[in-house]
Design a protein around this motif. Sequence first.
Motif, short mmCIF file in Angstrom:
data_model
loop_
_atom_site.label_atom_id
_atom_site.label_comp_id
_atom_site.label_asym_id
_atom_site.label_seq_id
_atom_site.Cartn_x
_atom_site.Cartn_y
_atom_site.Cartn_z
N ARG A 198 0.83 -1.20 0.00
CA ARG A 198 0.00 0.00 0.00
C ARG A 198 0.87 1.25 0.00
O ARG A 198 1.83 1.37 0.76
N GLY A 216 -17.05 2.00 -5.76
CA GLY A 216 -16.04 1.00 -5.41
C GLY A 216 -16.66 -0.26 -4.85
O GLY A 216 -15.98 -1.02 -4.15
N LEU A 230 -8.18 0.13 -4.21
CA LEU A 230 -8.46 0.87 -2.99
C LEU A 230 -7.57 0.43 -1.83
O LEU A 230 -7.27 1.22 -0.93
N SER A 243 -3.55 1.37 -3.83
CA SER A 243 -3.32 2.71 -4.40
C SER A 243 -4.52 3.61 -4.16
O SER A 243 -5.09 4.18 -5.11
N PRO A 244 -4.94 3.79 -2.91
CA PRO A 244 -6.14 4.60 -2.66
C PRO A 244 -5.98 6.04 -3.11
O PRO A 244 -6.96 6.67 -3.54
N HIS A 245 -4.77 6.59 -3.05
CA HIS A 245 -4.58 7.99 -3.41
C HIS A 245 -4.73 8.21 -4.91
O HIS A 245 -5.10 9.31 -5.34
N VAL A 275 -6.98 6.71 -6.74
CA VAL A 275 -8.43 6.83 -6.88
C VAL A 275 -8.90 8.20 -6.38
O VAL A 275 -9.71 8.88 -7.03
N VAL A 285 -11.59 -2.84 2.59
CA VAL A 285 -10.80 -1.69 2.14
C VAL A 285 -11.15 -0.42 2.90
O VAL A 285 -10.52 0.63 2.68
N SER A 327 -8.14 1.20 4.64
CA SER A 327 -7.21 1.85 3.72
C SER A 327 -7.75 3.19 3.26
O SER A 327 -7.01 4.18 3.17
N ILE A 328 -9.06 3.26 2.98
CA ILE A 328 -9.67 4.51 2.54
C ILE A 328 -9.61 5.55 3.65
O ILE A 328 -9.24 6.71 3.41
N ALA A 369 -6.14 6.92 4.03
CA ALA A 369 -5.77 7.81 2.93
C ALA A 369 -6.45 9.17 3.08
O ALA A 369 -5.81 10.21 2.89
N VAL A 402 -14.26 3.24 -9.59
CA VAL A 402 -13.01 3.73 -9.01
C VAL A 402 -11.82 3.47 -9.93
O VAL A 402 -10.86 4.26 -9.93
#
Length: 380
Positions: free
Chosen positions: A12, A76, A90, A93-95, A97, A123, A126-127, A130, A190
């Motif tokens: 991540r 998503g 997500l 690479s959440p950023h 998105v 996820v 993670s969101i 971020a 997403v």
Amino acid sequence: MSTLTTTLPPHRLDLAGHRRHHGVVPWVAYHGDDGRDRLIEAVAAADLRGRGGGGFPTAVKLRAARARRSIVVANGCEGDPLSRKDAALLALSPHLVLDGLQLAAHAIGATEAVLCVHAGSPVLGSIAAALAERDDRVPVRVVEIPRRYVASEESALVHYLTSGDARPLGKHPRPAERGVRGRPTLVDNVDTLAQLALVVLLGPHHYRAARTDLVTVTGAVRGPGVVSVRAGAALPEVLAAAGGEAEPVQAVLVGGYGGTWTADLRGALSGIAAVHVLPASACGLDYTAKVLAFLAAESARQCGPCMFGLPAIAADFAELVRGGDATGRLARRIPLLTGRGACAHPDGAARLAASALRTFEADVSAHLAGGRCRVPAGVA
């Protein structure tokens, strides 16, 4: 700056890692109304299309939703059980998105941004992490959607965000015309938003030359999971990216549960970016019958094709598996499902069923003759 588009990192990326890998969005180049025009023109020049299965030109959607007090919704949810690419994005690479979400909001003049995932999604952490690292122009609200197959359909998301009811509204009006709470709304997958960010970070021409696509591959391959392949890759390249065939293969389901069976392993991708590889040791009719039963159970139960048609063809396929002759009923029923629902759910089920009858025609005959196909007893 990245030279490949949605190739996933091994771990991540936090905000700092994301910016080292992909770069920083050049907001000054897209300032003001003229900048919005340039942004949409860049998306059009990149020929970016929706990655949720429809393949609709993203620039057209952006222009349609551009209005004062519009809303942008990032989808998503990924309702199809065979797809994992959005969850991978997500999670890793959440950023990317979120950059795309902010760019889409800027392009259409949105004052509100919503990121939808299924309730209890893994996820969510993670969101949240971020979002805590960012200070975005348009605040992002995360909404958990009921874990149902049709709840992530575009009009169902709009309906849920407006009223709390996650049933599809139908094909008209379009969200860009009248969406969440009656406001013009852009709904994008997403993955599409991640690609939009890369159009800006790489430039449209570099993006077109270097674009890769994420595809979920399951079934009889050595390395099942989410793979990155060049844009437009055919099945051989997709299967190779997943380690190649793990055992002899009889057919491939392309496009998820609402997709199409094919025995031609040289074919192209279509629909959602998901491929299931069926080994020769499995029964395609049995697999299809179970998918159709799932689709029948997951409908919104508000239209005739879903309430009556889907359970009927699911029962017909179960009868085929048992050796009963339901081919005549299926020939009559399948065409009646297409184009008649409030959403495309029955269309996908009809497509799946019709392709199974074609692809596994010899197995249908074998089941009718002896109650089972060429699969060894006890395998299916």
